[in-house]
Design an enzyme around this catalytic site. Structure first.
Site: not given
Length: 266
Positions: A260, A164
């Site tokens: 996250c 990511h």
């Protein structure tokens, strides 16, 4: 940023393998994971005066704790993620329900477009950056660019360990960028250099990138990031930031850290 969406880690664990960090053999110490999550939340609430909106955790959804992947929020509009892997697709309905129940206008992308929320869309006021190849599709960014009338510069992620964008790219409030250059292809590195001056780029060493130094949360002049990244901490302090290092090793086993575990709601 002053409001975050978070989800307690009641059911967090490694139940499948969908990135290079996740191994079924590397079990999460659940008690320790709970302690680490609550310490992170304490830093946000008590030290930084952040308002936390807590989702209800659900059994069978161990990664619901990683709310950065819920989607992207712009004003009162929430674009809900379309997960690439089936293991996380059941989270989509939970995130959508939360946004609707809290008064957001919900946007769903075409089912053919994978897009994993604020994990892959980050940026500065003047432009945004979109990470693609590993989890999100590059075709999602023109749709989002048109919807929000923002320029989105696509950055190809070429190292599977940085699956990511938020694992290797962290915009800071003063206009600096905390990042790991080797996570990007030549075009991506060039695009970053052309838009962000050398004085504003903070490149972290590989050993600290692998401890998720870039998976940080910036609130004003404060940066919250995982413990064990002394060089990154020094570089941030040299630029006038107050640092908050929090042990998050249990979440690193699943490929995540401070960023996250949060989704900015403003």
């Amino acid at each position: 940023m002053s409001r975050f969406l978070v989800c307690p880690p009641d059911f967090f664990g490694i139940e499948y393998e969908i990135n290079p960090w996740m191994r079924l053999s590397n079990r999460v110490d659940h008690e320790q994971a709970v302690v680490q999550w609550h310490e992170l939340m304490r830093v946000f609430e008590e030290d930084l005066n952040v308002v936390l909106e807590r989702m209800t955790p659900l059994p069978g959804l161990p990664d619901l704790v990683f709310t950065a992947n819920a989607g992207v929020v712009v004003g009162r509009t929430a674009v809900v993620s379309r997960f690439r892997y089936a293991e996380r697709q059941c989270e989509e309905a939970q995130f959508e329900n939360w946004f609707r129940e809290h008064g957001y206008d919900v946007v769903r992308l075409d089912k053919k477009l994978c897009f994993e929320g604020a994990g892959d869309l980050l940026g500065f006021p003047e432009c945004w950056y979109g990470g693609y190849r590993q989890r999100s599709d590059i075709r999602a960014f023109p749709v989002l660019s048109e919807r929000f009338r923002r320029e989105i510069i696509p950055l190809e992620l070429i190292d599977s360990r940085f699956y990511h964008l938020d694992t290797c790219f962290c915009p800071l409030s003063g206009g600096e960028l905390l990042y790991f250059p080797s996570a990007f292809d030549t075009y991506g590195r060039t695009a970053i250099v052309e838009r962000i001056s050398e004085a504003r780029r903070i490149a972290v060493p590989e050993e600290e990138a692998l401890r998720f130094a870039c998976n940080a949360v910036c609130v004003g002049k404060h940066v919250v990031f995982p413990a064990g990244c002394p060089t990154t901490e020094r570089l941030l302090r040299e630029r006038g930031y107050h640092t908050h290092a929090v042990p998050l090793d249990e979440y690193m086993k699943s490929g995540g850290s401070a960023k996250c575990l949060t989704l900015a709601l403003d």
